[in-house]
Design an enzyme around this catalytic site. Structure first.
Site, PDB file in Angstrom:
ATOM      1  N   HIS A  90      32.398  49.381  33.872  1.00 36.51           N
ATOM      2  CA  HIS A  90      31.427  50.161  33.118  1.00 36.51           C
ATOM      3  C   HIS A  90      32.073  50.622  31.814  1.00 36.51           C
ATOM      4  O   HIS A  90      32.711  51.675  31.784  1.00 36.51           O
ATOM      5  CB  HIS A  90      30.998  51.409  33.898  1.00 36.51           C
ATOM      6  CG  HIS A  90      30.138  51.134  35.089  1.00 36.51           C
ATOM      7  ND1 HIS A  90      29.980  52.057  36.117  1.00 36.51           N
ATOM      8  CD2 HIS A  90      29.371  50.067  35.413  1.00 36.51           C
ATOM      9  CE1 HIS A  90      29.145  51.558  37.023  1.00 36.51           C
ATOM     10  NE2 HIS A  90      28.768  50.340  36.630  1.00 36.51           N
ATOM     11  N   HIS A 143      39.550  54.367  32.339  1.00 32.46           N
ATOM     12  CA  HIS A 143      40.217  54.142  31.042  1.00 32.46           C
ATOM     13  C   HIS A 143      39.675  55.121  30.003  1.00 32.46           C
ATOM     14  O   HIS A 143      38.556  55.606  30.130  1.00 32.46           O
ATOM     15  CB  HIS A 143      40.009  52.701  30.582  1.00 32.46           C
ATOM     16  CG  HIS A 143      41.014  51.779  31.202  1.00 32.46           C
ATOM     17  ND1 HIS A 143      41.670  50.798  30.491  1.00 32.46           N
ATOM     18  CD2 HIS A 143      41.497  51.726  32.457  1.00 32.46           C
ATOM     19  CE1 HIS A 143      42.507  50.171  31.298  1.00 32.46           C
ATOM     20  NE2 HIS A 143      42.420  50.702  32.500  1.00 32.46           N
ATOM     21  N   GLU A 162      48.032  46.108  26.850  1.00 34.24           N
ATOM     22  CA  GLU A 162      47.089  45.507  25.891  1.00 34.24           C
ATOM     23  C   GLU A 162      47.596  45.607  24.449  1.00 34.24           C
ATOM     24  O   GLU A 162      47.242  44.786  23.611  1.00 34.24           O
ATOM     25  CB  GLU A 162      45.702  46.138  26.027  1.00 34.24           C
ATOM     26  CG  GLU A 162      45.654  47.600  25.666  1.00 34.24           C
ATOM     27  CD  GLU A 162      44.317  48.280  25.990  1.00 34.24           C
ATOM     28  OE1 GLU A 162      43.527  47.718  26.759  1.00 34.24           O
ATOM     29  OE2 GLU A 162      44.077  49.377  25.460  1.00 34.24           O
TER      30      GLU A 162
HETATM   31  C1  NOJ Z   1      39.805  49.435  26.353  1.00 34.08           C
HETATM   32  C2  NOJ Z   1      40.426  49.302  27.709  1.00 34.08           C
HETATM   33  O1  NOJ Z   1      41.652  49.936  27.784  1.00 34.08           O
HETATM   34  C3  NOJ Z   1      40.567  47.828  28.008  1.00 34.08           C
HETATM   35  O2  NOJ Z   1      41.250  47.650  29.220  1.00 34.08           O
HETATM   36  C4  NOJ Z   1      39.202  47.200  28.050  1.00 34.08           C
HETATM   37  O3  NOJ Z   1      39.343  45.823  28.191  1.00 34.08           O
HETATM   38  C5  NOJ Z   1      38.422  47.475  26.751  1.00 34.08           C
HETATM   39  N1  NOJ Z   1      38.485  48.858  26.411  1.00 34.08           N
HETATM   40  C6  NOJ Z   1      36.958  47.095  26.899  1.00 34.08           C
HETATM   41  O4  NOJ Z   1      36.333  47.945  27.811  1.00 34.08           O
END
Ligand code: NOJ
Length: 667
Positions: free
Chosen positions: A380, A449, A474
């Protein structure tokens, strides 16, 4: 949950009535006597100070508030002081150990204004062997009903200058910053946990516990000194907290330790949260998963519709096949629902949490996952639009529940919630808690997150499995500064990590970056493996695309590594330089070790004294090869086997930016 294994409740309760002389002080000591907290009432104001082994750590520090109507920090007289003690051992549904010891002495100082409205305020102090917690309580009373806090005056007058690792509170989005070391006196306004080295053998970490219907606490130095003051994140209108008595603030916490590793094994924050509220926790299961995820961050796939759409039925089946083959508990799928097309983080109110894109067949995939004995993991992303999300919360969770999806990753990518309020404000705190509580009703676990900084809510709601709120893997895909520097992961276990599980997502195996050639993973592969032990998260995702794990013998460490532990020890650590953590699996007698270094090559000399005496273990060691270097030659890993006992020591070279991952299988 069978959580109360042993309770010795209220060993004594002593009520002392005292007069209102000029200076009065009251003391509570930790059960082992090493820590003393003294509360003083002087000229109508209340202060506290803390000593450890007779050494002053926190000098006389003021307590109190500024309300909208004026100050609520003066003109107090002491009403009574209450003392008590408590001891229990409670079972952690998941965690770094099976049980936590919660033993403390308590002192409650009850105050009343000398004249005027005669409003009442109590301060509850708890002294543990590993630190202090205190909170304010506004009892139910005639002349204090609803009130607005404009400032919390709590001070932490650190007795001397020290080295603090911090990220700035108002210039770091979602706590995704690189921690910097500086003098306390030169700090900006910073987030907690704030970890400070006060000498070779004294470390403290200031944070909070049980953040509920309140604003998150930041810290700001008073002038250019080591005296810190609470700074509550405001609403957009400037107020900090709207409250109604009876009301308790979160606990302010200070862990006190001889060495950095002792900060990691402190359970003070969890102990200051309320016990588990969820009766049947059989559905709360730690796990290790993969995701249709790194591909988006590397721009191989898109979240939105189009020729590169990642969340297709076909692609998801490939990931489910891979998960089944390698024993992963699930597959995260991002970009499955309407709302991603265009600049999604600006238009969070367009997200539907129930309408899949036409090329993603939720019904078919959930059946496929069941056949394959694994799970889909839901996603979500809200773009920070919490009003839109809350309106769909029940239908969104009930859809997932219908399809057997019991883990959902939530996301709030926007500097402000609903384009107005900060994530760490009372507004954000209320929202995040509502999501956890609602998810629990649908038997859904949450990976949050872009959260508010965690404060131990998982003790009360163990379906809150893990959270981001950290600069994760990331950043090695696209960060303009080149990615996470090698020291980053030697700092976060002692800073953000003290606030709870981190969804960092280690495990990238392919460092080529065609889209952002100046950005890359700044570790060796052995360090990527070690991070699976170093960074605690009961749900942990192997970050890379599945094709990058093919034909890589070292992948076996990730597929064998548990994410739930019965014991944790930290044999050695120096914040910013190196850290070694050993953890015992919850469901076997096996141990797993992670050890990492910063950009400097070093020798790991690890005594295996944590192993059972007299037993033999098969050690499978994944280490940097002789010529491995994180910059020039990051890939070579040597895998070696040896028979070891608790009497032995392992001596292993770690490359610059490298690490070691070890499985110790009891024979
Ligand atoms: C930032 C989140 O940390 C990442 O894990 C996610 O892929 C993107 N937002 C998209 O929701």
């Amino acid at each position: 949950m069978k959580q109360l294994l042993n309770i010795v409740y209220l060993l004594f309760l002593l009520i002392a009535f005292a007069g209102c002389g000029k200076e009065q002080s009251y003391i509570v000591s930790s059960p082992d006597g090493s820590i003393q907290l003294s509360a003083e009432i002087e000229d109508g104001k209340i202060y506290y100070s803390i000593s450890r082994h007779s050494l002053r750590i926190i000098d006389k520090s003021q307590l109190g508030f500024v309300f909208k109507e004026g100050n609520f920090d003066r003109n107090f007289r002491l009403d009574e002081v209450q003392y008590g003690s408590f001891s229990e051992t409670w079972e952690q549904p998941w965690g770094e150990e099976l049980t936590a010891d919660n033993t403390y002495n308590q002192m409650t100082v009850c105050l009343e204004e000398k004249d005027g409205l005669k409003r009442k305020l109590s301060v509850i102090f708890r002294a543990f062997d590993d630190g202090i917690g205190f909170r304010y309580h506004f009892p139910e009373q005639e002349n204090l009903a609803e009130f607005i806090i404009l400032d919390e005056l709590t001070e932490f007058a650190v007795s001397k200058e020290g080295k603090a690792w911090s990220i700035p509170a108002y210039h770091t989005e979602y706590y995704e910053g690189l921690y910097k070391a500086s003098d306390i006196s030169s700090l900006d306004t910073v987030c907690t946990p704030l970890t400070i080295e006060l000498g070779d053998s004294l470390y403290i970490s200031i944070h909070e516990a049980n953040l509920k219907d309140y604003a998150a606490m930041n810290l700001t130095p008073m002038g250019k000194t080591s005296r810190l003051k609470a700074d509550l994140t405001p609403w957009s209108t400037g107020e900090k907290v709207f409250a109604k008595a009876p009301f308790s603030t979160p606990w302010r916490t200070i862990i006190l330790a001889d060495k950095p590793g002792d900060l990691i094994v402190s359970r003070l924050m969890l102990n200051l949260n309320e016990p588990n509220e969820i009766e049947d926790i059989s559905w709360i299961q730690p796990g290790r998963y993969i995701g249709i995820w790194w591909g988006m961050h590397m721009e191989k796939y898109t979240w939105g519709q189009g020729p590169k759409h990642g969340a297709t039925t076909k692609n998801t089946k490939l990931y489910l096949d891979f998960a089944a083959k390698h024993g992963f508990s699930g597959v995260l799928v991002e970009g499955w629902n309407y709302g991603w097309d265009g600049s999604w983080s600006q238009h969070g109110d367009q997200f539907s949490f129930t309408k899949p894109y036409p090329d993603f067949n939720l019904d078919e995939l959930s059946k496929y996952a069941t056949i394959k004995n694994t799970h889909l993991i839901g996603h979500h992303e809200t773009g920070g639009a919490t009003i839109n999300y809350e309106a769909q919360l029940d239908s969104a969770f009930s859809l997932y529940q219908k399809y057997g999806i019991n883990v959902v990753k939530t996301g709030y990518v926007n500097p402000l919630l609903d384009k107005k309020e900060r994530h760490s404000s009372q507004y954000g705190v209320r929202h995040f808690r509502k999501v956890i509580e609602t998810a629990a009703k649908y038997r859904i676990m949450i990976d949050n997150h872009e959260p508010v900084m965690p404060t131990g809510l998982q003790r009360t709601y163990p379906n809150l499995m893990t959270q981001e709120g950290v600069r994760g893997q990331e950043y090695d895909a696209w960060s303009a500064d080149g990615g996470n520097p090698p020291e980053h992961t030697t700092i976060i276990p002692f800073t953000r990590g003290l606030a709870g599980p981190m969804d960092f997502t280690p495990g990238t195996f392919n460092f080529d970056n065609p889209v952002f050639p100046n950005t890359r993973v700044q570790t060796t592969i052995a360090k990527q493996l070690a991070l699976n032990v170093i960074i605690f998260s009961p749900l942990q995702m192997a970050s890379d695309m599945i094709e990058n794990y093919e034909n890589r013998p070292e992948f076996s460490f990730i597929t064998s590594c548990p994410s739930n532990w019965s014991k944790t020890v930290v044999p050695e650590a120096k914040i910013g330089e190196y850290v070694t953590i050993a953890r015992k699996d919850r469901s076997t007698e096996n141990w797993f070790v992670g050890s990492i270094t910063n950009a400097k090559e070093r020798m790991l000399n690890l005594p295996l004294s944590f192993l059972d005496e007299g037993a033999k273990y098969k050690a499978i060691i994944y280490k940097d090869a002789p010529d491995t270097h994180y910059k020039t030659n990051p890939y070579p890993v040597s895998i070696e086997e040896a028979e070891v006992t608790s009497q032995m020591q392992l001596n292993i070279r770690q490359a610059a930016g490298g690490g070691t991952a070890i499985m110790l299988i009891k024979q």
